[in-house]
Design an enzyme around this catalytic site. Structure first.
Site, PDB file in Angstrom:
ATOM      1  N   PRO A   2       0.658  -1.169  -0.258  1.00 50.01           N
ATOM      2  CA  PRO A   2      -0.202  -0.091  -0.436  1.00 50.01           C
ATOM      3  C   PRO A   2       0.557   1.701   0.122  1.00 50.01           C
ATOM      4  O   PRO A   2       1.334   2.029   1.140  1.00 50.01           O
ATOM      5  CB  PRO A   2      -0.716   0.185   1.754  1.00 50.01           C
ATOM      6  CG  PRO A   2      -0.318  -1.432   1.595  1.00 50.01           C
ATOM      7  CD  PRO A   2       0.354  -1.979   1.017  1.00 50.01           C
ATOM      8  N   GLU A   3       0.827   1.668  -1.409  1.00 50.93           N
ATOM      9  CA  GLU A   3       1.369   3.227  -0.956  1.00 50.93           C
ATOM     10  C   GLU A   3       0.132   4.323  -1.002  1.00 50.93           C
ATOM     11  O   GLU A   3      -0.097   3.986  -1.087  1.00 50.93           O
ATOM     12  CB  GLU A   3       2.376   3.961  -1.914  1.00 50.93           C
ATOM     13  CG  GLU A   3       3.295   2.416  -2.082  1.00 50.93           C
ATOM     14  CD  GLU A   3       3.915   2.105  -3.947  1.00 50.93           C
ATOM     15  OE1 GLU A   3       4.299   3.881  -4.044  1.00 50.93           O
ATOM     16  OE2 GLU A   3       4.754   1.680  -4.247  1.00 50.93           O
ATOM     17  N   ARG A 114       2.187 -10.023   7.206  1.00 51.08           N
ATOM     18  CA  ARG A 114       3.665 -10.340   7.403  1.00 51.08           C
ATOM     19  C   ARG A 114       3.650  -9.332   8.875  1.00 51.08           C
ATOM     20  O   ARG A 114       4.663  -9.508   9.645  1.00 51.08           O
ATOM     21  CB  ARG A 114       3.935  -9.063   6.725  1.00 51.08           C
ATOM     22  CG  ARG A 114       4.233  -9.600   5.278  1.00 51.08           C
ATOM     23  CD  ARG A 114       5.858 -10.787   5.012  1.00 51.08           C
ATOM     24  NE  ARG A 114       6.494 -10.400   4.865  1.00 51.08           N
ATOM     25  CZ  ARG A 114       7.320 -10.393   3.990  1.00 51.08           C
ATOM     26  NH1 ARG A 114       6.373  -9.748   2.899  1.00 51.08           N
ATOM     27  NH2 ARG A 114       7.955  -9.425   3.704  1.00 51.08           N
ATOM     28  N   ARG A 157      21.280  16.767  -2.230  1.00 50.40           N
ATOM     29  CA  ARG A 157      21.270  15.670  -1.725  1.00 50.40           C
ATOM     30  C   ARG A 157      22.356  14.223  -2.877  1.00 50.40           C
ATOM     31  O   ARG A 157      22.617  15.048  -4.211  1.00 50.40           O
ATOM     32  CB  ARG A 157      19.684  14.557  -1.910  1.00 50.40           C
ATOM     33  CG  ARG A 157      18.460  15.735  -1.085  1.00 50.40           C
ATOM     34  CD  ARG A 157      18.169  14.315  -0.074  1.00 50.40           C
ATOM     35  NE  ARG A 157      17.501  15.325   0.779  1.00 50.40           N
ATOM     36  CZ  ARG A 157      18.047  15.691   1.818  1.00 50.40           C
ATOM     37  NH1 ARG A 157      18.252  14.024   2.035  1.00 50.40           N
ATOM     38  NH2 ARG A 157      17.357  15.848   3.345  1.00 50.40           N
TER      39      ARG A 157
END
Length: 282
Positions: A2-3, A114, A157
Site C-alpha cells: 500500500p502506497e 506479515r 542530496r
DNA sequence: ATTTTCCCCTGCCGGC
DNA sequence: TGCCGGCAGGGGAAAA
C-alpha cells in the site's frame, strides 16, 4: 504494498462510512500490532469514542475521534483494513490482528499477514505535529508540491534519486512501485544522484510523480500481493505498470528489455534505453 | 547532518 | 517429497 494511491483509496471508502459511528468494542488478537502500547489500554481508550473523520498523512491513515485523539493506522507491507456493513456475514480473515465494532453493527477488521502493520493512538494532549515532524514530508498530490518545493528537498542530496523518492521525509507517499514508474516516465536512471538533476529533469520528475499517483488512484491502486481496499476489492494499477515487476519484458515505450537491479536495498526496475545514465552518479 | 545498514516478520520459491 | 536458505519490503533505530 500500500502506497499513497492504495491508502487514499481505503481512506475515501472509510470516510464515507465511519464518521458519526461510535466505537462499541475493540478486540486485539495480536498484541504486536499495538506495540508498544498494551492492547487492553489501547482498546479501553478507543471504546466509547465517536469517529469524526478519516484522513491521511502519506501512507498513514488517521482516524480522528471525538476526544481529539487520532487512531493512526499504517498498513506497511501486507496490512488490510476491511469494512463490513451491519449484519454482514463477516468472513474469518486468516491474518486477523484486530477488530473494531461500531454502534450500527458494522465492523472494521485489521488483517496483516506479515505483522509489520501498526495501530497507534495519538493522545490529544500531546502536540499533534510532534509525531509527524521529520517523518512525513510534502504531500505530492497537494498544492504544496510545487516545483520549488520539490527542488528544495532534492538540493544537495548525494543519494540515488530512487532512494530520495523512497524517503518519506522528503516527499511522502511514494513507495517502490510508484518510484519506479515515475522515474521511467520521466526518463531518469534510478541511480542518478538526486542533487545533480537539472531543473528541467526535476520538473519532469515532479510531473511524472503526480501523473503516476493519479493513475494509481484512478485505477483503485495496485493489487500486487495482498492489497485489497476497504471493501475487499482489488485495484487495477498492476496491469498498468510500465517497468515495475516487468523484468525481462519489453518496455512499452521503446521495446527494450526491462532490467532489475538493486538500489537503496530495494528491487528496482528500469528501461536501460528510456532511462540512460547521465550526469553525476552516486 | 546526512547516509547507510540492520532488523522486524512470514509466505513463497528455487535448489538440492 | 521435504528441508532450507534467500528474498520481498516500509520504516524506524542504530551505526557510520
Amino acid at each position: 504494498m500500500p502506497e499513497l494511491p492504495e491508502v487514499e483509496t481505503v481512506r475515501r471508502q472509510l470516510s464515507q462510512r465511519l464518521p458519526g459511528r461510535r466505537i462499541v468494542g475493540v478486540t486485539i488478537d495480536d498484541p504486536l500490532c499495538a506495540d508498544p502500547c498494551p492492547p487492553a489500554q489501547l482498546a479501553a481508550q478507543l471504546e466509547g469514542r465517536e469517529i469524526r473523520s478519516v484522513r491521511r498523512r502519506g501512507k498513514y491513515l488517521t482516524i480522528w475521534l471525538d476526544d481529539g485523539a487520532q487512531l493512526v493506522v499504517h498498513l506497511r507491507m501486507t496490512g488490510r483494513l476491511l469494512w463490513w456493513p451491519p449484519d454482514a456475514d463477516v468472513a474469518p480473515e486468516r491474518f486477523l490482528r484486530a477488530t473494531i465494532d461500531l454502534d450500527d453493527g458494522s465492523t472494521l477488521q485489521f488483517a496483516d499477514q506479515r505483522r509489520f502493520g501498526r495501530l497507534l493512538r495519538l493522545d490529544p494532549s500531546a502536540d499533534p505535529e510532534a509525531h509527524w515532524r521529520g517523518r512525513v514530508g510534502v504531500e505530492p498530490l497537494s498544492g504544496h508540491f510545487t516545483p520549488a518545493a520539490f527542488a528544495a528537498v532534492l538540493r544537495g542530496r548525494r543519494t540515488p534519486i530512487k532512494a530520495a523518492l523512497l524517503n518519506q521525509a522528503l516527499v511522502t507517499g511514494i513507495g517502490n512501485i510508484y518510484a519506479d514508474e515515475a522515474l521511467h516516465q520521466a526518463g531518469i536512471h534510478p541511480e542518478t544522484m538526486a542533487g545533480s538533476l537539472s531543473a528541467t529533469r526535476v520538473e519532469r520528475l515532479r510531473q511524472a510523480i503526480i501523473d503516476v499517483l493519479r493513475i494509481g488512484l484512478a485505477t483503485g491502486g495496485a493489487s500486487i500481493h495482498t492489497y485489497a481496499d476497504a471493501l475487499g476489492g482489488r485495484g487495477g494499477m498492476q496491469s498498468q505498470l510500465q517497468v515495475h515487476l516487468n523484468e525481462g519484458r519489453p518496455c512499452p515505450a521503446c521495446g527494450t528489455t526491462v532490467v532489475k537491479t538493486r538500489v537503496a536495498q530495494r528491487g528496482t526496475y528500469h528501461c536501460p534505453r528510456c532511462q540512460r545514465r547521465s550526469g553525476r552518479r552516486t
